[in-house]
Design a protein around this motif. Structure first.
Motif, PDB file in Angstrom:
ATOM      1  N   ALA A 360       0.833  -1.208   0.000  1.00 51.18           N
ATOM      2  CA  ALA A 360       0.000   0.000   0.000  1.00 51.18           C
ATOM      3  C   ALA A 360       0.862   1.251   0.000  1.00 51.18           C
ATOM      4  CB  ALA A 360      -0.959  -0.009   1.194  1.00 51.18           C
ATOM      5  N   GLY A 361       1.885   1.236  -0.869  1.00 49.09           N
ATOM      6  CA  GLY A 361       2.683   2.429  -1.043  1.00 49.09           C
ATOM      7  C   GLY A 361       1.846   3.554  -1.624  1.00 49.09           C
ATOM      8  N   ALA A 362       2.328   4.794  -1.523  1.00 55.52           N
ATOM      9  CA  ALA A 362       1.567   5.945  -2.001  1.00 55.52           C
ATOM     10  C   ALA A 362       1.222   5.777  -3.481  1.00 55.52           C
ATOM     11  CB  ALA A 362       2.369   7.217  -1.786  1.00 55.52           C
ATOM     12  N   GLY A 363      -0.082   5.778  -3.781  1.00 54.15           N
ATOM     13  CA  GLY A 363      -0.537   5.667  -5.156  1.00 54.15           C
ATOM     14  C   GLY A 363      -0.611   4.264  -5.711  1.00 54.15           C
ATOM     15  N   VAL A 364      -0.235   3.262  -4.930  1.00 57.62           N
ATOM     16  CA  VAL A 364      -0.248   1.871  -5.400  1.00 57.62           C
ATOM     17  C   VAL A 364      -1.667   1.305  -5.290  1.00 57.62           C
ATOM     18  CG1 VAL A 364       0.615  -0.465  -4.962  1.00 57.62           C
ATOM     19  CG2 VAL A 364       2.162   1.499  -4.786  1.00 57.62           C
ATOM     20  N   LEU A 365      -2.172   0.717  -6.398  1.00 53.74           N
ATOM     21  CA  LEU A 365      -3.515   0.159  -6.409  1.00 53.74           C
ATOM     22  C   LEU A 365      -3.519  -1.290  -5.934  1.00 53.74           C
ATOM     23  CD1 LEU A 365      -5.026   1.511  -9.750  1.00 53.74           C
ATOM     24  CD2 LEU A 365      -4.951   2.586  -7.494  1.00 53.74           C
ATOM     25  N   GLY A 366      -4.612  -1.706  -5.330  1.00 60.31           N
ATOM     26  CA  GLY A 366      -4.736  -3.080  -4.870  1.00 60.31           C
ATOM     27  C   GLY A 366      -6.184  -3.462  -4.658  1.00 60.31           C
ATOM     28  N   ILE A 367      -6.393  -4.720  -4.304  1.00 53.90           N
ATOM     29  CA  ILE A 367      -7.731  -5.248  -4.050  1.00 53.90           C
ATOM     30  C   ILE A 367      -7.721  -5.952  -2.708  1.00 53.90           C
ATOM     31  CG2 ILE A 367      -9.588  -6.716  -4.922  1.00 53.90           C
ATOM     32  CD1 ILE A 367      -7.671  -6.614  -7.577  1.00 53.90           C
ATOM     33  N   ILE A 368      -8.674  -5.619  -1.857  1.00 58.01           N
ATOM     34  CA  ILE A 368      -8.822  -6.266  -0.554  1.00 58.01           C
ATOM     35  C   ILE A 368     -10.177  -6.956  -0.536  1.00 58.01           C
ATOM     36  CG2 ILE A 368      -8.874  -5.942   1.939  1.00 58.01           C
ATOM     37  CD1 ILE A 368      -7.175  -3.426   1.550  1.00 58.01           C
ATOM     38  N   PRO A 369     -10.218  -8.288  -0.706  1.00 58.28           N
ATOM     39  CA  PRO A 369     -11.504  -8.981  -0.795  1.00 58.28           C
ATOM     40  C   PRO A 369     -12.146  -9.197   0.565  1.00 58.28           C
ATOM     41  CG  PRO A 369      -9.732 -10.561  -0.902  1.00 58.28           C
ATOM     42  CD  PRO A 369      -9.080  -9.192  -0.845  1.00 58.28           C
ATOM     43  N   GLY A 370     -13.465  -9.372   0.551  1.00 58.50           N
ATOM     44  CA  GLY A 370     -14.180  -9.783   1.745  1.00 58.50           C
ATOM     45  C   GLY A 370     -14.442 -11.275   1.671  1.00 58.50           C
ATOM     46  N   SER A 371     -15.573 -11.713   2.151  1.00 55.51           N
ATOM     47  CA  SER A 371     -15.970 -13.111   1.997  1.00 55.51           C
ATOM     48  C   SER A 371     -16.808 -13.229   0.727  1.00 55.51           C
ATOM     49  CB  SER A 371     -16.780 -13.566   3.211  1.00 55.51           C
ATOM     50  OG  SER A 371     -18.049 -12.923   3.207  1.00 55.51           O
ATOM     51  N   THR A 373     -19.883 -13.424   0.436  1.00 52.59           N
ATOM     52  CA  THR A 373     -21.126 -12.670   0.513  1.00 52.59           C
ATOM     53  C   THR A 373     -20.898 -11.227   0.953  1.00 52.59           C
ATOM     54  OG1 THR A 373     -21.508 -13.420   2.790  1.00 52.59           O
ATOM     55  CG2 THR A 373     -22.517 -14.717   1.013  1.00 52.59           C
ATOM     56  N   ALA A 374     -19.659 -10.796   0.977  1.00 50.82           N
ATOM     57  CA  ALA A 374     -19.334  -9.424   1.389  1.00 50.82           C
ATOM     58  C   ALA A 374     -18.483  -8.768   0.312  1.00 50.82           C
ATOM     59  CB  ALA A 374     -18.588  -9.434   2.729  1.00 50.82           C
ATOM     60  N   PRO A 375     -18.555  -7.453   0.202  1.00 45.25           N
ATOM     61  CA  PRO A 375     -17.802  -6.790  -0.867  1.00 45.25           C
ATOM     62  C   PRO A 375     -16.302  -6.820  -0.640  1.00 45.25           C
ATOM     63  CG  PRO A 375     -18.786  -5.175   0.614  1.00 45.25           C
ATOM     64  CD  PRO A 375     -19.336  -6.507   1.012  1.00 45.25           C
ATOM     65  N   GLY A 376     -15.572  -6.780  -1.749  1.00 45.50           N
ATOM     66  CA  GLY A 376     -14.148  -6.508  -1.710  1.00 45.50           C
ATOM     67  C   GLY A 376     -13.952  -5.046  -2.084  1.00 45.50           C
ATOM     68  N   TYR A 377     -12.747  -4.537  -1.844  1.00 49.74           N
ATOM     69  CA  TYR A 377     -12.501  -3.111  -2.048  1.00 49.74           C
ATOM     70  C   TYR A 377     -11.325  -2.883  -2.985  1.00 49.74           C
ATOM     71  CZ  TYR A 377     -15.753  -2.402   1.771  1.00 49.74           C
ATOM     72  OH  TYR A 377     -16.884  -2.403   2.551  1.00 49.74           O
ATOM     73  N   ILE A 378     -11.531  -2.006  -3.968  1.00 47.82           N
ATOM     74  CA  ILE A 378     -10.449  -1.538  -4.833  1.00 47.82           C
ATOM     75  C   ILE A 378      -9.846  -0.327  -4.125  1.00 47.82           C
ATOM     76  CG2 ILE A 378      -9.816  -0.740  -7.142  1.00 47.82           C
ATOM     77  CD1 ILE A 378     -12.552  -1.901  -8.076  1.00 47.82           C
ATOM     78  N   VAL A 379      -8.556  -0.376  -3.837  1.00 46.07           N
ATOM     79  CA  VAL A 379      -7.953   0.644  -2.976  1.00 46.07           C
ATOM     80  C   VAL A 379      -6.714   1.272  -3.613  1.00 46.07           C
ATOM     81  CG1 VAL A 379      -8.814  -0.464  -0.875  1.00 46.07           C
ATOM     82  CG2 VAL A 379      -6.534  -1.052  -1.748  1.00 46.07           C
ATOM     83  N   ARG A 380      -6.396   2.450  -3.108  1.00 49.51           N
ATOM     84  CA  ARG A 380      -5.160   3.161  -3.453  1.00 49.51           C
ATOM     85  C   ARG A 380      -4.366   3.341  -2.161  1.00 49.51           C
ATOM     86  NH1 ARG A 380      -7.038   7.980  -4.011  1.00 49.51           N
ATOM     87  NH2 ARG A 380      -7.626   7.875  -6.216  1.00 49.51           N
ATOM     88  N   GLY A 381      -3.123   2.872  -2.142  1.00 50.32           N
ATOM     89  CA  GLY A 381      -2.308   2.978  -0.951  1.00 50.32           C
ATOM     90  C   GLY A 381      -1.948   4.415  -0.616  1.00 50.32           C
ATOM     91  N   SER A 445     -10.695  -0.051  10.214  1.00 52.89           N
ATOM     92  CA  SER A 445      -9.477  -0.018  11.036  1.00 52.89           C
ATOM     93  C   SER A 445      -8.248   0.424  10.255  1.00 52.89           C
ATOM     94  CB  SER A 445      -9.216  -1.406  11.633  1.00 52.89           C
ATOM     95  OG  SER A 445     -10.271  -1.811  12.468  1.00 52.89           O
ATOM     96  N   GLN A 446      -8.411   0.655   8.941  1.00 53.40           N
ATOM     97  CA  GLN A 446      -7.235   1.005   8.137  1.00 53.40           C
ATOM     98  C   GLN A 446      -7.513   2.165   7.178  1.00 53.40           C
ATOM     99  OE1 GLN A 446      -5.973  -2.493   5.995  1.00 53.40           O
ATOM    100  NE2 GLN A 446      -7.991  -2.908   5.161  1.00 53.40           N
ATOM    101  N   THR A 447      -8.342   3.097   7.628  1.00 53.52           N
ATOM    102  CA  THR A 447      -8.631   4.255   6.783  1.00 53.52           C
ATOM    103  C   THR A 447      -7.397   5.119   6.543  1.00 53.52           C
ATOM    104  OG1 THR A 447      -9.355   5.471   8.756  1.00 53.52           O
ATOM    105  CG2 THR A 447     -11.057   4.353   7.456  1.00 53.52           C
ATOM    106  N   GLU A 448      -6.426   5.072   7.458  1.00 55.53           N
ATOM    107  CA  GLU A 448      -5.204   5.846   7.259  1.00 55.53           C
ATOM    108  C   GLU A 448      -4.208   5.139   6.347  1.00 55.53           C
ATOM    109  OE1 GLU A 448      -3.020   6.245  11.032  1.00 55.53           O
ATOM    110  OE2 GLU A 448      -4.236   4.592  11.768  1.00 55.53           O
ATOM    111  N   LEU A 449      -4.519   3.888   5.973  1.00 52.74           N
ATOM    112  CA  LEU A 449      -3.599   3.111   5.148  1.00 52.74           C
ATOM    113  C   LEU A 449      -3.964   3.136   3.672  1.00 52.74           C
ATOM    114  CD1 LEU A 449      -3.158  -0.065   7.405  1.00 52.74           C
ATOM    115  CD2 LEU A 449      -2.109   2.207   7.605  1.00 52.74           C
TER     116      LEU A 449
END
Length: 466
Positions: A360-371, A373-381, A445-449
């Motif tokens: 999760a470096g600055a500007g690095v894209l990633g995917i954090i899956p849920g289960s 039946t739960a959403p996963g998230y497309i994120v920017r580090g 728990s990781q909004t700052e990340l």
């Protein structure tokens, strides 16, 4: 055929008492060595005994060679525990915290962080991030080297998922393969340049791995590995994917380096344990110095396994794109279970292990899956220094596989899937949604990340199993 050598023969040769004798005798029982004359067997053993360092990366003799190294250099004491950052500590069980604190006592440890999806693992906990000084820890990378997420986004309407459910179900069954040892039939295999890499011939341990790697390319493992169709919802207008706000159809995959990565992890972990003796609670954290031949070989093999895992996802997505008859608008991919050479905020050059943690470096894209039946998230580090520029790699397990199978019923699983409009192909009770933490709590728990660019909601899920 040579007469069988015994322990006394090795002792007369100069072998010390201990496991080196047993390892050497066991190796001589392999057919390649049973054919040798006793004179040639003794000459080989003498060479291993005289120059064990020359055999530390030999496919056959590495463990014998490691057992011959001087004992004082192989015993390592833990030091004081260094501080580390924890995110979502209230959701992490004590066993995972204990494992992280043990890792923070290693003499090679520089810094560490624990992600909110953390749970118990081997050595470093899943969700653990560890920075070391010129050392790589195979079990802090993990067994499934380079395991990763990959998402393809298609310009197809959301209703495509409900109107063509049976067609998409068929596409998943026809274009994916799951499970330990599974491979594509010979006529269905696709080529890839990763199979032409020099490491398969230069690294002794990998010389017999190419055939299986070729067979398993483009397949997925068991456990929590999946390929699924779902709904992508882009919510950030400033996303780097170039996608307008709105909904799309997506294909999300999660798997790693198959048998290749597992064999690399097991071999070099054994070698590390032989040359770096730690206390029982820390034994899975044995390391290899990057200034050693064994360390350099593991590093090269690890990077090969990571590229191989990426090639597997490339093939999975290529097959499904062809079957769909559409080209994706955008792709996102990130890996975990890996080690990177990075520079910390204070300027120190380190090896950063992310075992079940997303870069999760600055500007690095990633995917954090849920289960499922739960959403996963497309994120920017966001490049948060205290997390070593890392984030969680998923929701994290709430129940062990054993507890999940004991406590969750088949009817409960099917009812939950139906309530969320999810069709499951394969899978098992150990991967039921109830076995996982709430991904929304983990993300809080990781909004700052990380920053969230959008979500992926599973609808048709393919996993190992009938």
């Amino acid at each position: 055929m040579a007469s069988q050598l015994r322990g006394n023969d090795l002792r007369q040769l100069g072998f010390p008492e201990g496991r080196a004798i047993g390892l050497a005798l066991a190796q001589l029982q392999r057919k390649d060595y049973k054919r040798l004359s006793q004179t040639d067997q003794l000459a080989l053993l003498k060479a291993v005994l005289t120059t064990p360092n020359d055999y530390l990366t030999d496919l056959a003799w590495s463990h014998t060679a490691a057992a011959l190294l001087p004992a004082p250099s192989r015993h390592v004491a833990l030091g004081p525990r260094q501080p580390y950052a924890t995110f979502g500590a209230e959701h992490i069980k004590p066993s995972a915290i204990h494992q992280m604190e043990t890792a923070m006592k290693l003499p090679v440890t520089v810094a560490g962080a624990l992600m909110p999806d953390a749970h118990h693992g081997y050595g470093l906990p899943i969700g653990g991030v560890l920075a070391t000084d010129n050392a790589v820890i195979p079990y802090a990378v993990g067994v499934d080297i380079g395991c990763r997420m990959a998402l393809s986004v298609y310009e197809l309407p959301a209703k495509y998922l409900t109107q063509r459910t049976q067609e998409l179900r068929h596409l998943l069954l026809e274009n994916t393969r799951f499970g330990g040892g599974r491979s594509w039939e010979r006529g269905q295999r696709l080529p890839h340049e990763v199979l032409d890499r020099d490491e398969f011939t230069v690294i002794p341990f990998l010389k017999n791995k190419l055939s299986t790697a070729a067979e398993q390319l483009g397949t997925s493992g068991s456990g929590n590995h999946f390929v699924e169709f779902g709904l992508v919802d882009i919510t950030d207008p400033a996303n780097e994917l170039g996608l307008p706000l709105g909904q799309y159809v997506g294909v999300l995959s999660h798997s790693g380096s198959r048998g290749l990565g597992a064999s690399i992890a097991q071999h070099y972990t054994g070698l590390a344990k032989d040359v770096c003796k730690l206390s029982a609670e820390a034994q899975h954290l044995a390391w290899l110095g990057l200034d050693t031949e064994a360390g350099q070989e593991y590093w090269a093999a690890m990077n090969l396994a990571g590229d191989y895992a990426s090639a597997c996802h490339e093939h999975i997505h290529r097959r499904l794109a062809k079957a769909l008859g559409h080209k994706p608008l955008a792709k996102v991919e990130n890996h975990h279970n890996f080690a990177w050479q990075e520079t910390l905020a204070d300027g120190r050059d380190v090896v950063v292990h992310r075992k079940g943690a997303t870069p999760a470096g600055a500007g690095v894209l990633g995917i954090i899956p849920g289960s499922m039946t739960a959403p996963g998230y497309i994120v920017r580090g966001r490049g948060h220094a205290a997390s070593l520029a890392s984030a969680s790699h998923g929701a994290g397990r709430l129940l062990s596989r054993t507890r999940a199978k004991a406590e969750i019923g088949e009817a409960e699983l099917r009812r939950t899937l139906a309530d969320h409009g999810v069709e499951l192909l394969g899978g098992g009770l150990d991967e039921a949604p109830m076995a996982y933490k709430d991904i929304r709590t983990v993300m809080a728990s990781q909004t700052e990340l990380v920053d969230v660019l959008g979500t992926f909601t599973p609808k048709i899920v393919r996993m190992d199993g009938a």
